[in-house]
Design a protein around this motif. Structure first.
Motif, PDB file in Angstrom:
ATOM      1  N   TYR A   1      10.610 104.784   3.144  1.00 54.66           N
ATOM      2  CA  TYR A   1      10.760 103.329   3.028  1.00 54.66           C
ATOM      3  C   TYR A   1      12.134 102.879   3.497  1.00 54.66           C
ATOM      4  O   TYR A   1      12.280 101.858   4.195  1.00 54.66           O
ATOM      5  N   GLU A   2      13.157 103.602   3.093  1.00 54.26           N
ATOM      6  CA  GLU A   2      14.519 103.234   3.520  1.00 54.26           C
ATOM      7  C   GLU A   2      14.682 103.341   5.031  1.00 54.26           C
ATOM      8  O   GLU A   2      15.320 102.491   5.657  1.00 54.26           O
TER       9      GLU A   2
ATOM     10  N   ARG B   1      12.267 103.006   7.188  1.00 53.85           N
ATOM     11  CA  ARG B   1      11.516 101.876   7.756  1.00 53.85           C
ATOM     12  C   ARG B   1      12.308 100.571   7.626  1.00 53.85           C
ATOM     13  O   ARG B   1      12.374  99.775   8.571  1.00 53.85           O
ATOM     14  N   ILE B   2      12.909 100.387   6.445  1.00 51.38           N
ATOM     15  CA  ILE B   2      13.722  99.187   6.244  1.00 51.38           C
ATOM     16  C   ILE B   2      14.910  99.177   7.197  1.00 51.38           C
ATOM     17  O   ILE B   2      15.265  98.136   7.781  1.00 51.38           O
ATOM     18  N   SER B   3      15.528 100.341   7.393  1.00 50.31           N
ATOM     19  CA  SER B   3      16.660 100.426   8.326  1.00 50.31           C
ATOM     20  C   SER B   3      16.214 100.102   9.746  1.00 50.31           C
ATOM     21  O   SER B   3      16.914  99.390  10.492  1.00 50.31           O
TER      22      SER B   3
ATOM     23  N   ARG C   1      15.626  96.446   9.911  1.00 44.29           N
ATOM     24  CA  ARG C   1      16.909  95.742   9.930  1.00 44.29           C
ATOM     25  C   ARG C   1      17.572  95.850  11.305  1.00 44.29           C
ATOM     26  O   ARG C   1      18.139  94.879  11.818  1.00 44.29           O
TER      27      ARG C   1
END
Length: 421
Positions: A78-79, A81-83, A86
């Motif tokens: 998830y991190e 993917r979020i990165s 972003r």
């Protein structure tokens, strides 16, 4: 007391009996098979539960570790993917900022181009006013000359290009802004480039047309000045300004569009200055017809005197006209004589520029006074037969510094240049 036993294959089978003795108290229980099965099942269940509990206790840490690791992997995914999202947002934001900067730069360029065109319109305005002023100074309006462009209309058309350009540019921006959200398959920068390229092409086409038209107007002004000068030269009239272009040469040094426009405007301004001077000079000459529509009864030069019948010098020309017909001034000037003058009878003499003067003789009535300023076409008197005359007619003379000149040359020159004035 005994219960009947069960028979298996013909044999009697006694049930199991449990006897419990305590003192005199004796108890006995029969153990039935289903009780044994139930007890065994309970024991097996307890054993299995114990084994499962023991296995859970033994494997719990491994299960917790595996669950924790799986959750950690999911969190890391998830991190990541979020990165990634972003970073994508940052790229989109950066691209939008670059597109915005590009848009602002292009808009600034177009505003600068429009400002230049507005300044050009401001510079063309005085030329248009000069052309309008020159067109209103003529004594009578003349029709357009075939093959000769209308300077006033041409300059007005050049000025209207600026207004049309501003409107077209604003419409292009509106069209771009309305289609930006709906168009797909290209970035906003690509759409902006396409729109700006189209607008720049339109601007360049208008600028090129302006320079071409201004150059053509300058050439036409020079040609008109040449035509007037040649007509006056043929009549023997001097022109101080030489409208002909002198021989030119030199290496080609290209210049940018603004400098080229300034050069062409300066050339057009000089051409209009020259044309104005030539026209002003021509309007100051006595080249109009003093009695339009009437035939010539006697020309300039040696003739047989109508009263004595002997050769004599005729210093002017006579127009056969009925009594009371108007005698018109052939150019602007000042009345220096208005009264009886011997054989001229009632005569008006007008002083013009460059040493020229005209005389209108044998009048039946004088309509001006000495010292009065007149313009070309003004009526100075009425045709008559006063003085040394054999009948009603207008005697007309043209003099320069007191010397009599042939008026026919002036009238012919006037017919040639009237279409330009």
């Amino acid at each position: 007391m005994k219960e009947a036993g069960s028979t298996v294959f013909g044999r009697r089978r006694e049930p199991h009996t449990v006897i419990i003795a305590r003192g005199d108290d004796i108890r006995h229980f029969q153990v039935r098979p289903w009780i044994v099965a139930l007890a065994g099942s309970a024991f097996a269940a307890i054993a299995i539960g114990y084994l499962l509990a023991t296995s859970y206790l033994v494997l719990r840490d491994d299960l917790i570790d595996a669950t924790t690791a799986r959750q950690a992997r999911m969190q890391q995914a998830y991190e990541d993917r979020i990165s990634a999202l972003r970073a994508q947002v940052d790229r989109i934001t950066s691209r939008q900022m670059l597109d915005q900067q590009l848009m602002e730069t292009r808009v600034g360029e177009l505003i600068e181009r429009q400002s230049q065109l507005s300044q050009r319109h401001g510079r063309l305005g005085p030329l248009l006013d000069r052309v309008e002023g020159a067109s209103t100074t003529a004594a009578e309006p003349t029709p357009a000359v075939p093959g000769q462009p209308d300077l006033r209309a041409s300059l007005s058309e050049l000025g209207s290009h600026d207004v049309a350009l501003a409107a077209a540019t604003q419409a292009s921006f509106s069209l771009w802004s309305t289609r930006t959200a709906s168009m797909t398959g290209e970035t906003p920068a690509d759409r902006a480039d396409r729109v700006f390229v189209a607008i720049n092409r339109s601007l360049q086409a208008i600028e090129a047309e302006q320079v071409t038209r201004i150059n053509a107007l300058a050439e036409d002004a020079y040609e008109t000045a040449d035509a007037i000068s040649n007509a006056l030269d043929d009549a023997g009239l001097d022109i101080e300004d030489d409208p002909g272009k002198s021989a030119m040469g030199g290496p080609l040094v290209p210049i940018d569009t603004p400098a080229l426009f300034d050069s062409k405007v300066k050339d057009l301004d000089e051409a209009i200055d020259l044309l104005d001077r030539i026209k002003s000079h021509a309007r100051g000459l006595p080249i109009a017809n003093p009695s339009p529509g009437h035939s010539i009864s006697s020309s300039f030069g040696v003739r047989q005197d109508p009263l004595l019948g002997m050769p004599a010098m005729h210093s002017g020309m006579d127009f056969r006209a009925p009594t009371g017909s108007p005698a018109r001034a052939t150019a602007g000037g000042t009345v220096i004589k208005a009264g009886w003058n011997g054989g001229y009878g009632r005569m008006v003499e007008v002083q013009h520029a460059n040493g020229f003067s005209t005389r209108y003789a044998h009048l039946s009535k004088i309509l001006v006074k000495e010292g009065q300023a007149i313009t070309a076409g003004d009526i100075v008197g009425k045709v008559g037969s006063s003085g040394r005359s054999t009948g009603p007619h207008l005697h007309y003379e043209v003099r320069r510094d007191g010397e009599a000149l042939n008026p026919v040359r002036f009238i012919k020159a006037g017919k040639k240049v009237a279409q330009y004035l």
